[in-house]
Design a protein around this motif. Structure first.
Motif, PDB file in Angstrom:
ATOM      1  N   GLY A 118       0.808  -1.213   0.000  1.00 61.00           N
ATOM      2  CA  GLY A 118       0.000   0.000   0.000  1.00 61.00           C
ATOM      3  C   GLY A 118       0.844   1.268   0.000  1.00 61.00           C
ATOM      4  N   ALA A 119       0.220   2.379  -0.367  1.00 60.57           N
ATOM      5  CA  ALA A 119       0.934   3.653  -0.478  1.00 60.57           C
ATOM      6  C   ALA A 119       1.551   4.067   0.857  1.00 60.57           C
ATOM      7  CB  ALA A 119      -0.015   4.734  -0.980  1.00 60.57           C
ATOM      8  N   GLN A 129      19.247 -11.748   4.751  1.00 60.08           N
ATOM      9  CA  GLN A 129      19.313 -12.478   6.020  1.00 60.08           C
ATOM     10  C   GLN A 129      19.037 -11.608   7.251  1.00 60.08           C
ATOM     11  OE1 GLN A 129      22.847 -15.256   6.065  1.00 60.08           O
ATOM     12  NE2 GLN A 129      23.204 -14.333   4.080  1.00 60.08           N
ATOM     13  N   ILE A 130      18.533 -10.395   7.064  1.00 60.14           N
ATOM     14  CA  ILE A 130      18.290  -9.537   8.227  1.00 60.14           C
ATOM     15  C   ILE A 130      16.842  -9.033   8.255  1.00 60.14           C
ATOM     16  CG2 ILE A 130      20.669  -8.734   8.531  1.00 60.14           C
ATOM     17  CD1 ILE A 130      19.878  -6.226   6.886  1.00 60.14           C
ATOM     18  N   PRO A 131      16.357  -8.730   9.458  1.00 66.15           N
ATOM     19  CA  PRO A 131      15.038  -8.112   9.538  1.00 66.15           C
ATOM     20  C   PRO A 131      15.100  -6.706   8.941  1.00 66.15           C
ATOM     21  CG  PRO A 131      15.833  -8.782  11.728  1.00 66.15           C
ATOM     22  CD  PRO A 131      16.979  -8.899  10.776  1.00 66.15           C
ATOM     23  N   ALA A 132      14.036  -6.304   8.270  1.00 66.51           N
ATOM     24  CA  ALA A 132      14.002  -4.977   7.662  1.00 66.51           C
ATOM     25  C   ALA A 132      12.550  -4.536   7.530  1.00 66.51           C
ATOM     26  CB  ALA A 132      14.668  -5.008   6.282  1.00 66.51           C
ATOM     27  N   ALA A 133      12.375  -3.255   7.301  1.00 68.84           N
ATOM     28  CA  ALA A 133      11.051  -2.725   6.975  1.00 68.84           C
ATOM     29  C   ALA A 133      11.188  -1.893   5.711  1.00 68.84           C
ATOM     30  CB  ALA A 133      10.513  -1.882   8.119  1.00 68.84           C
ATOM     31  N   VAL A 134      10.147  -1.885   4.895  1.00 69.23           N
ATOM     32  CA  VAL A 134      10.203  -1.140   3.639  1.00 69.23           C
ATOM     33  C   VAL A 134       8.881  -0.409   3.448  1.00 69.23           C
ATOM     34  CG1 VAL A 134       9.432  -3.139   2.278  1.00 69.23           C
ATOM     35  CG2 VAL A 134      10.708  -1.302   1.154  1.00 69.23           C
ATOM     36  N   TRP A 135       8.969   0.806   2.932  1.00 66.50           N
ATOM     37  CA  TRP A 135       7.765   1.555   2.599  1.00 66.50           C
ATOM     38  C   TRP A 135       8.031   2.468   1.415  1.00 66.50           C
ATOM     39  CZ3 TRP A 135      10.326   2.076   7.347  1.00 66.50           C
ATOM     40  CH2 TRP A 135      11.040   3.249   7.533  1.00 66.50           C
ATOM     41  N   ARG A 136       6.942   2.908   0.781  1.00 63.28           N
ATOM     42  CA  ARG A 136       7.068   3.783  -0.386  1.00 63.28           C
ATOM     43  C   ARG A 136       7.357   5.204   0.065  1.00 63.28           C
ATOM     44  NH1 ARG A 136       5.362   0.984  -4.743  1.00 63.28           N
ATOM     45  NH2 ARG A 136       3.976  -0.790  -4.360  1.00 63.28           N
ATOM     46  N   ASN A 137       8.146   5.918  -0.740  1.00 63.50           N
ATOM     47  CA  ASN A 137       8.504   7.281  -0.402  1.00 63.50           C
ATOM     48  C   ASN A 137       8.665   8.079  -1.691  1.00 63.50           C
ATOM     49  OD1 ASN A 137       9.617   9.421   1.351  1.00 63.50           O
ATOM     50  ND2 ASN A 137      11.469   9.007   0.147  1.00 63.50           N
ATOM     51  N   SER A 138       7.869   9.072  -1.901  1.00 64.85           N
ATOM     52  CA  SER A 138       7.813   9.875  -3.138  1.00 64.85           C
ATOM     53  C   SER A 138       8.040   8.987  -4.362  1.00 64.85           C
ATOM     54  CB  SER A 138       8.760  11.074  -3.088  1.00 64.85           C
ATOM     55  OG  SER A 138      10.072  10.682  -2.797  1.00 64.85           O
ATOM     56  N   ASP A 139       9.193   9.080  -5.046  1.00 68.96           N
ATOM     57  CA  ASP A 139       9.328   8.262  -6.260  1.00 68.96           C
ATOM     58  C   ASP A 139      10.134   6.994  -5.999  1.00 68.96           C
ATOM     59  OD1 ASP A 139      11.883   9.350  -6.014  1.00 68.96           O
ATOM     60  OD2 ASP A 139      12.199   9.285  -8.196  1.00 68.96           O
ATOM     61  N   GLY A 140      10.229   6.610  -4.750  1.00 67.73           N
ATOM     62  CA  GLY A 140      11.023   5.409  -4.482  1.00 67.73           C
ATOM     63  C   GLY A 140      10.599   4.716  -3.207  1.00 67.73           C
ATOM     64  N   PHE A 141      11.587   4.209  -2.498  1.00 70.14           N
ATOM     65  CA  PHE A 141      11.330   3.433  -1.292  1.00 70.14           C
ATOM     66  C   PHE A 141      12.284   3.863  -0.182  1.00 70.14           C
ATOM     67  CE2 PHE A 141      10.053   0.799  -4.838  1.00 70.14           C
ATOM     68  CZ  PHE A 141       8.859   0.241  -4.405  1.00 70.14           C
ATOM     69  N   GLN A 142      11.862   3.604   1.042  1.00 73.55           N
ATOM     70  CA  GLN A 142      12.804   3.671   2.148  1.00 73.55           C
ATOM     71  C   GLN A 142      12.868   2.294   2.788  1.00 73.55           C
ATOM     72  OE1 GLN A 142      11.925   7.063   4.710  1.00 73.55           O
ATOM     73  NE2 GLN A 142      13.009   8.415   3.280  1.00 73.55           N
ATOM     74  N   VAL A 143      14.063   1.930   3.190  1.00 74.60           N
ATOM     75  CA  VAL A 143      14.295   0.627   3.811  1.00 74.60           C
ATOM     76  C   VAL A 143      14.953   0.869   5.156  1.00 74.60           C
ATOM     77  CG1 VAL A 143      15.634  -1.504   3.680  1.00 74.60           C
ATOM     78  CG2 VAL A 143      14.553  -0.591   1.624  1.00 74.60           C
ATOM     79  N   MET A 144      14.470   0.178   6.177  1.00 75.84           N
ATOM     80  CA  MET A 144      15.015   0.368   7.513  1.00 75.84           C
ATOM     81  C   MET A 144      15.549  -0.956   8.052  1.00 75.84           C
ATOM     82  SD  MET A 144      13.046   2.075  10.741  1.00 75.84           S
ATOM     83  CE  MET A 144      11.870   0.762  11.089  1.00 75.84           C
ATOM     84  N   CYS A 145      16.742  -0.883   8.648  1.00 73.71           N
ATOM     85  CA  CYS A 145      17.278  -2.085   9.292  1.00 73.71           C
ATOM     86  C   CYS A 145      17.955  -1.678  10.586  1.00 73.71           C
ATOM     87  CB  CYS A 145      18.273  -2.800   8.370  1.00 73.71           C
ATOM     88  SG  CYS A 145      19.782  -1.872   8.096  1.00 73.71           S
ATOM     89  N   PHE A 146      18.451  -2.628  11.338  1.00 81.18           N
ATOM     90  CA  PHE A 146      19.164  -2.289  12.572  1.00 81.18           C
ATOM     91  C   PHE A 146      20.529  -1.687  12.253  1.00 81.18           C
ATOM     92  CE2 PHE A 146      16.106  -5.292  14.513  1.00 81.18           C
ATOM     93  CZ  PHE A 146      15.602  -4.428  15.484  1.00 81.18           C
ATOM     94  N   ARG A 147      20.977  -0.814  13.151  1.00 82.94           N
ATOM     95  CA  ARG A 147      22.224  -0.095  12.964  1.00 82.94           C
ATOM     96  C   ARG A 147      23.421  -1.027  12.806  1.00 82.94           C
ATOM     97  NH1 ARG A 147      25.598  -0.045  16.312  1.00 82.94           N
ATOM     98  NH2 ARG A 147      24.146  -0.487  18.003  1.00 82.94           N
ATOM     99  N   SER A 148      23.461  -2.100  13.593  1.00 80.45           N
ATOM    100  CA  SER A 148      24.662  -2.949  13.590  1.00 80.45           C
ATOM    101  C   SER A 148      24.878  -3.622  12.245  1.00 80.45           C
ATOM    102  CB  SER A 148      24.570  -4.003  14.700  1.00 80.45           C
ATOM    103  OG  SER A 148      23.552  -4.942  14.409  1.00 80.45           O
ATOM    104  N   VAL A 149      23.808  -3.782  11.450  1.00 82.84           N
ATOM    105  CA  VAL A 149      23.956  -4.447  10.156  1.00 82.84           C
ATOM    106  C   VAL A 149      23.848  -3.460   8.994  1.00 82.84           C
ATOM    107  CG1 VAL A 149      23.285  -6.765  10.883  1.00 82.84           C
ATOM    108  CG2 VAL A 149      21.521  -5.105  10.265  1.00 82.84           C
ATOM    109  N   ALA A 150      24.030  -2.176   9.283  1.00 84.95           N
ATOM    110  CA  ALA A 150      23.894  -1.164   8.232  1.00 84.95           C
ATOM    111  C   ALA A 150      24.930  -1.371   7.126  1.00 84.95           C
ATOM    112  CB  ALA A 150      24.025   0.234   8.834  1.00 84.95           C
ATOM    113  N   ASP A 151      26.140  -1.766   7.506  1.00 86.17           N
ATOM    114  CA  ASP A 151      27.169  -1.983   6.477  1.00 86.17           C
ATOM    115  C   ASP A 151      26.794  -3.179   5.591  1.00 86.17           C
ATOM    116  OD1 ASP A 151      28.566   0.141   7.405  1.00 86.17           O
ATOM    117  OD2 ASP A 151      30.268  -1.005   8.214  1.00 86.17           O
TER     118      ASP A 151
END
Lengths: 165, 102, 991
Positions: A118-119, A129-151
């Motif tokens: 959904g929008a 292999q990691i937990p993440a969240a994803v949502w739509r953002n203007s013309d793309g997406f944002q993806v969120m994960c935990f800080r320790s696995v950002a690299d």
């Protein structure tokens, strides 16, 4: 050439709220101005976003510097209720993926049916292999994960990005 | 690889987003229980071929536990329901009955 | 002589020559060739050697079923063994090598196995290598290892990368022939989200070679239109060079897409695995022609009739100039037509059927081809290629009636629907006696989450044979209109499982069923005779169908032979299990993107970069990387660890403790809840204070430990072990959601939110006071207390807790400021001689203090009472998780192994995991043991070996000397002592 871009965003304010959903939505509406988000959805008011995370959990996303103050107001608002407010602004990393092919890129990593995303939906899932969240953002997406696995997440997104992307 | 619908957030997700938790509706036996009752609680499982009530956690999603009624042989899923129940609810039992008749 | 024909070849572009090498020899083909067609065009008929007898082999098929023409493709990091030449597209610069031949394809020493073939029957290895045991290791194994295996594996890292793609569709169609296209068009028109995958480069399938008129158009044009229509549709995705590999539960399907294997340009991923979740799968996977079993049916030049016409029609390649066609059905007559059209000679058609007079048979006869009815091939002549055949009566014992000179044989034993994908997930089959084939049984499909079937077969995969039948079946699968196609009457099939019917042992021993594994009719009969009557047993005994082609050509013929020998029917014998993948998938593709830096998530603390820059030697702890030690230039790890321990005990050390789990437990019932989770009483802890706690599972076994701090009336902060953070969080949620859901408790995992820095040593207070801010004196912040405050410019929470026995502060700070605080402490600590220390120093210091470590002293069989931790188990509580388990009789036994300290009499360190030796032996003749070492170190503080261990009645035996094993050395003596080696009164921490 692809105009696909992947950026790690600077830290934002994040506040985890636990409690009965009516209690949380009442407080969030009063403090942030955000409407009550429906199941899995998010609402927005100004630079504050309220995300439905679990049946008894919401996350308020705001400015990094404003998180403690906003958390304090939420605590006051729910002082008489069984509710928990925790500032978790340092726990996560958000990436912004813009341009053509963002969905194709994410479909290589997440078992998510993007046609059904959904929008304003916040899809909590698995990115490789990691937990993440994803949502739509203007013309793309944002993806969120935990800080320790950002690299790891950064490497992952760039590894599967199309050549030249 | 199974698909189950998490009743807590409404998503139908694949098994890799879930973690299994074994048989559902077990009654906990504590310090005052007999050896037999404790053994039953801790170790003895029905391991049915057929309808199985089981625990799942939407680990890569909303984090909540839920229960599922699933046929271990045909993999038919009769429904998923709240983990905060002591026994399968009537609608699940009805779906099982209906499913088995066809 | 196989060769390129002057004309023809619908897939090749004669204006685009392609150069490649085979066994080092440069050859030429055209764009559109497969490796197999190009080799044949170059006169290279022999392409490999069989597995057991090393017989020369050429192609037998033209598709993925090919058992013989396996090649090693590429070089270096792109070297791939066992690639089928029949599906390998040719590209400029392709390097191919034959395999399973030594020293060369032309002269292979292993061929002697063939001369001794009668000494290598089915089960030879099982029977021969039974005894004596030493023979196995020194004689049999080395020889077998050298002889076994197909292609070699490369020793270089894979130069390519791979990826997954998750996809969601209403309908997946596997196979892009006329059946698949018809089904896809139907689903498209129904408005479904459709994906169609075709394993070949082009859509259209067999019909493009065999011809048909659909809706009044030539099939070539009809296919072109259909593909265009599908490509133009927004709700359809078409992928070529993509194989349906496996069908799994609940509509999960893996497809493998080749991205660069067919071309010279190797940029981008090599392969992609589509992980699809679909509402239904339509398998339009076609059928595979069966070989006939006659003596010498493996001689190079004997090929499937369909394959022979494929090579002519698709690539303009003739396998021989003078072909004998042998068949039991009408379809092979098409091959005659194609050969004659191409100007090649058909020496004869040997048809096992006693009579045949359908339209196509008569058409071929009218062209002057000699058709021998009721006849069979008694024997094929030739070694490295066909030179002729002997003809006999099919109903006889093989007495030769006539010899026909030829250089190729095209055989057709009928068609088998490709039922693999149907069967992967439980679809059942039925035996159609008239068509002599196993067909999918629509009443017993694989079932999905709603209990309904989710796989439908279409076209030849259903058992349809003619284009009209195929189209009608495919349209029915999706409920769409049937494209018009004229029905052509064909003659039926005569099931022929061996040729001739009455062939004796000599002929049977030269009739190949499984080409790759060299399984013959005689082997399957032997297996039956020796009692391997189940088809699954016969398969394993003979290796029938166990080669890389998984019996695509051999299975039906094999089980027909088995049925005949057992005097039963084919459906009675049944098939072996069809398992995914349909054809082999590379390991790289299965790993997807997970290699190199993204092989596994690597978790980094906020202080990771500082440690990296300061020479940390890393150790993996779960997915985390933690600094094991910080060696200085030229310093050994051992020396670095010793220095770090000494410096921490004498001055000041700093540890990055950020990986510790930090769980906020909050709510009116939080105290009650924690009293259940921990063995000790947490509800009585005063705000501002800390308490060490133990967690057990319901068995009573210790699963985690850590310091709990009470934050306020309603809130506790529970520290877990590094590995325990997520596990214990989930554990708490499990109990709250599934058992005590009416308790008002929230758990929030704050592990990632905070960096945590341990400042440890006699100078710890001095460095914090130098930073200034909060009062960290013993009076205001005593041992096992905590406080919020400021240190220098940082808002922090400071815990007075110690895992080292030294004066120690653990400082928590929001993660993004962790590195800055660490640097500030390092700077401020310089004058006090601060040094960072790693996990090994941490381990040694805790062992010197006799503190247990989860995973060292515990292993899932140890209860806290075994570890002398009775003081941390509340006697006042009626219940806690594990209490009932700990009450069991096993745990009350006096002879349980319990924690003690161990000191070797010679000062050396015990070996990790060493066993304490007891008198006598057990029932298995093994030496009895009475304990084991759980932690052992060379203590830099005490300058001697110290160890902790679990010893039978250990605490009652203080002072006793017992012996411990050493690997490759004599046992060593150690004295049982108290586990606290250093500062037993705890004076250093409590200052």
């Amino acid at each position: 050439m692809s105009d696909l871009s992947i950026h790690a965003l600077p830290p934002v304010g994040m506040i985890t709220l636990r409690g009965a959903m009516p209690v949380l939505t009442k407080a969030v509406t009063a403090v942030t101005g955000c409407d009550a988000p429906a199941m899995r959805m998010s609402t927005r008011a100004g630079d504050v976003t309220a995300m439905w995370m679990e049946p008894d959990e919401m996350m308020v996303v705001c400015t990094y510097d404003g998180a403690n103050e906003m958390a304090g107001r939420l605590r006051v608002e729910m002082a008489d209720d069984f509710a928990t407010v925790a500032v978790v602004s340092d726990a996560r990393q958000i990436f912004e993926i813009n341009g053509t092919g963002g969905e194709t890129l994410l479909a290589k990593l997440m078992p998510v049916d993007f046609a059904k995303l959904g929008a304003t939906e916040v899809r909590r899932t698995r990115m490789a292999q990691i937990p993440a969240a994803v949502w739509r953002n203007s013309d793309g997406f944002q993806v969120m994960c935990f800080r320790s696995v950002a690299d790891y997440a950064t490497d992952l997104l760039h590894t599967v990005a199309p050549v030249g992307g | 690889m199974l698909i189950l619908t998490c009743p807590n957030c409404g998503l139908a997700v694949e098994e890799t987003e879930l973690s299994p938790g074994g048989e559902a509706h077990l009654e906990r036996f504590g310090p005052t229980s007999s050896d037999d009752a404790f053994e039953e609680y801790l170790f003895l499982r029905d391991n049915v071929k057929g309808v199985h009530f089981e625990r799942w956690r939407h680990a890569y999603g909303c984090g909540k536990w839920f229960l599922a009624a699933r046929d271990t042989a045909t993999l038919q899923v009769f429904g998923t329901y709240s983990a905060q129940t002591k026994a399968p609810p009537p609608d699940i039992l009805a779906a099982i009955k209906k499913g088995k008749n066809t | 002589m196989s060769r390129r024909l002057k004309t023809g070849g619908r897939l090749i572009d004669r204006s685009k020559p392609v150069e490649f090498t085979f066994d080092g020899k440069t050859m030429r083909g055209y764009e559109g060739d497969t490796l197999a067609s190009a080799l044949l065009a170059n006169g290279q008929l022999v392409m490999g050697r069989s597995f057991k007898y090393h017989r020369p082999r050429s192609v037998v098929g033209s598709g993925p079923e090919e058992p013989n023409a396996l090649m090693q493709i590429g070089a270096g990091g792109r070297f791939e063994p066992n690639q089928r030449a029949t599906v390998q597209s040719l590209w400029n610069g392709l390097v191919a090598r034959s395999q399973n031949a030594w020293p060369s394809l032309g002269f292979d020493i292993g061929r002697v196995n063939d001369l001794g073939a009668r000494f290598l029957p089915a089960g030879f290895y099982y029977k021969t290598f039974m005894a004596p045991q030493p023979f196995w290791k020194h004689v049999f194994e080395p020889v077998i290892r050298k002889a076994a295996g197909l292609g070699a594996a490369t020793t270089e890292p894979d130069a390519d990368r791979y990826e997954f793609e998750y996809g969601f569709y209403d309908t997946l169609v596997v196979g892009g022939g006329i059946a698949g296209l018809t089904a896809a068009l139907g689903a498209m028109r129904a408005g479904e989200r459709v994906i169609l995958v075709e394993s070949r480069a082009e859509f259209g399938g067999r019909a493009l070679v065999d011809g048909a008129t659909i809706d009044g158009n030539d099939v070539v044009d009809w296919v072109k239109d259909a593909v265009q229509t599908l490509e133009d549709a927004e709700n359809v995705r078409l992928i070529s060079r993509c194989e349906g590999s496996g069908v799994y539960d609940h509509g999960y399907v893996l497809c493998t897409q080749d991205l660069t294997g067919f071309k010279a340009d190797k940029s981008g991923p090599r392969e992609r695995i589509l992980r699809l979740r679909v509402g239904r799968v339509i398998t339009a996977t076609g059928a595979i022609e069966r070989p006939l079993s006659f003596a010498g049916n493996d001689v190079p030049g004997v090929v499937l009739a369909s394959a022979m016409r494929d090579f002519v029609a698709n690539h303009g390649v003739g396998i021989g100039d003078r072909t004998v066609i042998v068949t039991n059905n009408d379809d092979a007559y098409r091959t005659a037509k194609v050969l004659l059209d191409a100007g090649l000679r058909v020496a004869a058609i040997v048809d096992a059927r006693p009579d045949a007079d359908s339209a196509i048979v008569n058409e071929i006869r009218a062209l002057g081809v000699n058709v021998h009815l009721g006849r069979a091939i008694a024997k094929v002549h030739g070694n490295d290629r066909v030179t002729g055949v002997s003809i006999c009566l099919q109903s006889g014992d093989g007495a030769v009636m006539q010899e026909i000179r030829c250089d190729a044989v095209a055989m057709s034993g009928g068609w088998s629907p490709v039922v693999h994908l149907w069967s992967h997930c439980g679809g059942k089959l039925w035996w159609d006696t008239d068509r002599a084939m196993f067909r999918p049984d629509p009443d017993h499909p694989p079932r999905g989450t709603d209990g309904n079937g989710f796989v439908v077969t279409a076209g030849m995969a259903s058992g349809a044979l003619t284009p009209a039948e195929v189209l009608s079946d495919a349209a029915k699968a999706v409920g769409s209109d049937v494209p018009h196609c004229d029905t052509v009457e064909e003659g039926g099939i005569l099931p022929v499982w061996i040729m001739p019917d009455g062939a004796g042992p000599d002929l049977r021993a030269k009739m190949w069923l499984d080409y790759q594994n060299d399984v013959k009719v005689s082997d399957v009969r032997l297996a039956a005779q020796e009692g391997f009557e189940s088809v699954e047993h016969a398969k394993r005994y003979t290796t029938l169908g166990m080669a890389t082609d998984q019996g695509k050509l051999s299975n039906i013929n094999g089980l027909a032979v088995l049925a005949d020998r057992l005097d039963t029917t084919i459906p009675q014998v049944g098939t072996t299990t069809f398992r995914p993948p349909y054809t082999p998938i590379t390991i790289g593709a299965l790993a997807g993107e997970a290699r190199g830096s993204v092989f596994q998530p690597l978790r980094k603390t906020p202080i990771h970069d500082w440690s990296e820059e300061n020479g940390a030697y890393w150790e993996p702890v779960g997915h985390w990387r933690r600094a094991y030690c910080y060696p200085k230039s030229g310093e050994s790890h051992e020396a670095a660890v010793a220095r770090e321990v000494k410096n921490t005990r004498e001055a000041l050390g700093m540890l990055d403790a950020s990986t510790l789990g930090k769980l906020l437990v909050r709510g009116p019932d939080a105290g009650k809840f924690l009293d259940m989770m921990y063995t000790n009483m947490m509800s009585t802890l005063k705000p501002g204070r800390c308490r060490y706690g133990l967690m057990c599972d319901e068995n009573g076994f210790l699963i985690d430990d850590g310091v709990v701090a009470r934050i306020d009336e309603d809130s506790w902060l529970c520290h877990t072990t590094t590995g325990g953070a997520d596990r214990i969080h989930a554990w708490m949620e499990d109990w709250l959601q599934c058992e005590w859901w009416d308790w008002q408790v929230h758990v929030v995992n704050l592990t990632e939110q905070f960096a945590q820095i341990a400042v440890v040593g006699p100078k710890a207070r001095a460095v914090l006071e130098k930073l200034g801010g909060m009062d960290v004196s013993a009076e205001t912040l005593p041992f096992m207390a905590w406080a919020d405050g400021r240190l220098g410019a940082f808002d922090v929470r400071v815990f007075r807790i110690s895992f080292s026995g030294e004066l120690s502060y653990e400082i928590a700070i929001p993660a993004t400021k962790g590195a800055a605080l660490w640097q500030a402490l390092i700077d401020a600590g310089a004058e006090f001689g601060v040094m960072p220390y790693g996990t090994e120093a941490l381990h040694i210091m805790r062992a010197e203090k006799g503190f247990i470590m989860i995973g060292d002293e515990t292993d899932g069989t140890v209860i806290p009472q075994d570890l002398g931790l009775t003081w941390a188990i509340s006697k006042k509580k009626d219940d806690y998780l594990g209490k009932r388990g700990q009450m069991r009789s096993e745990f009350q036994k006096a002879d349980r192994w319990k924690l003690v300290g161990l000191e070797t009499t010679d000062g050396s360190a015990l070996e990790d995991g060493a066993y304490a030796i007891a008198d006598g032996t057990n029932a298995n003749g093994q030496r009895n043991v009475q304990g084991r070492v759980t932690s052992t170190y060379l203590s830099p503080t005490l300058n001697r070996g110290i160890a902790m261990g679990l010893v039978e009645r250990g605490p009652d035996r203080i002072g006793e000397v017992i012996r411990f094993t050493r690997i490759g050395k004599n046992p060593v003596e150690a004295k049982i002592v108290d586990p606290v080696f250093f500062d037993p009164a705890g004076e250093k921490a409590n200052v």
